[in-house]
Enzyme design. Structure first.
Site, mmCIF file in Angstrom:
data_model
loop_
_atom_site.group_PDB
_atom_site.id
_atom_site.type_symbol
_atom_site.label_atom_id
_atom_site.label_comp_id
_atom_site.label_asym_id
_atom_site.label_seq_id
_atom_site.Cartn_x
_atom_site.Cartn_y
_atom_site.Cartn_z
ATOM 1 N N TYR A 197 0.834 -1.199 0.000
ATOM 2 C CA TYR A 197 0.000 0.000 0.000
ATOM 3 C C TYR A 197 0.870 1.252 0.000
ATOM 4 O O TYR A 197 0.658 2.176 -0.785
ATOM 5 C CB TYR A 197 -0.896 -0.047 1.236
ATOM 6 C CG TYR A 197 -1.863 1.082 1.383
ATOM 7 C CD1 TYR A 197 -3.008 1.156 0.602
ATOM 8 C CD2 TYR A 197 -1.651 2.082 2.330
ATOM 9 C CE1 TYR A 197 -3.927 2.192 0.765
ATOM 10 C CE2 TYR A 197 -2.560 3.116 2.500
ATOM 11 C CZ TYR A 197 -3.695 3.161 1.704
ATOM 12 O OH TYR A 197 -4.589 4.181 1.861
ATOM 13 N N ASP B 48 -12.438 7.204 4.404
ATOM 14 C CA ASP B 48 -11.243 8.032 4.519
ATOM 15 C C ASP B 48 -11.604 9.499 4.407
ATOM 16 O O ASP B 48 -11.782 10.000 3.309
ATOM 17 C CB ASP B 48 -10.232 7.641 3.446
ATOM 18 C CG ASP B 48 -8.860 8.247 3.675
ATOM 19 O OD1 ASP B 48 -8.732 9.180 4.490
ATOM 20 O OD2 ASP B 48 -7.906 7.784 3.028
#
Length: 113
Positions: A13, A37
């Site tokens: 990631y 997010d």
């Protein structure tokens, strides 16, 4: 899923941001995953929405720096990091919840300005 696999997913990631590589993002997430997010905002549901979110986030000079150890428990991994965008630094904790296939099923990012 072993802790080492979860840690490897976190490392991939971070690499996706370093390389602006959407293929890594696509590979990490389940097709029906959910991204919050930050937590409390409208979630991104499904691959198209998630890729759209990251296409706005990944291109450009964004660097992610781990600031602590990846913690693994059950089917989840949590990790603290800084997102550095130009002169701005945001302290974040992400939590990845993995499905049985080892893909991220749910991602929650904890941060605020």
């Amino acid at each position: 899923m072993e802790a080492s696999d979860k840690i490897a997913a976190v490392e991939r990631y971070i690499q996706a941001f370093a390389d602006s590589d959407m293929d890594i993002i696509r590979d990490l997430y389940a097709d029906d995953a959910i991204v919050e997010d930050p937590v409390g905002s409208a979630p991104y549901v499904g691959m198209d929405a998630i890729l759209g979110f990251y296409e706005q986030s990944v291109p450009g000079p964004t660097t992610l720096e781990l600031t602590g150890t990846v913690r693994c428990a059950g089917n989840s991994a949590a990790f603290p990091f800084n997102a550095v965008v130009g002169e701005m630094r945001i302290e974040i904790i992400d939590v990845f919840e993995f499905n049985d296939a080892g893909k991220i099923q749910h991602m929650r990012a904890y941060w605020s300005m």
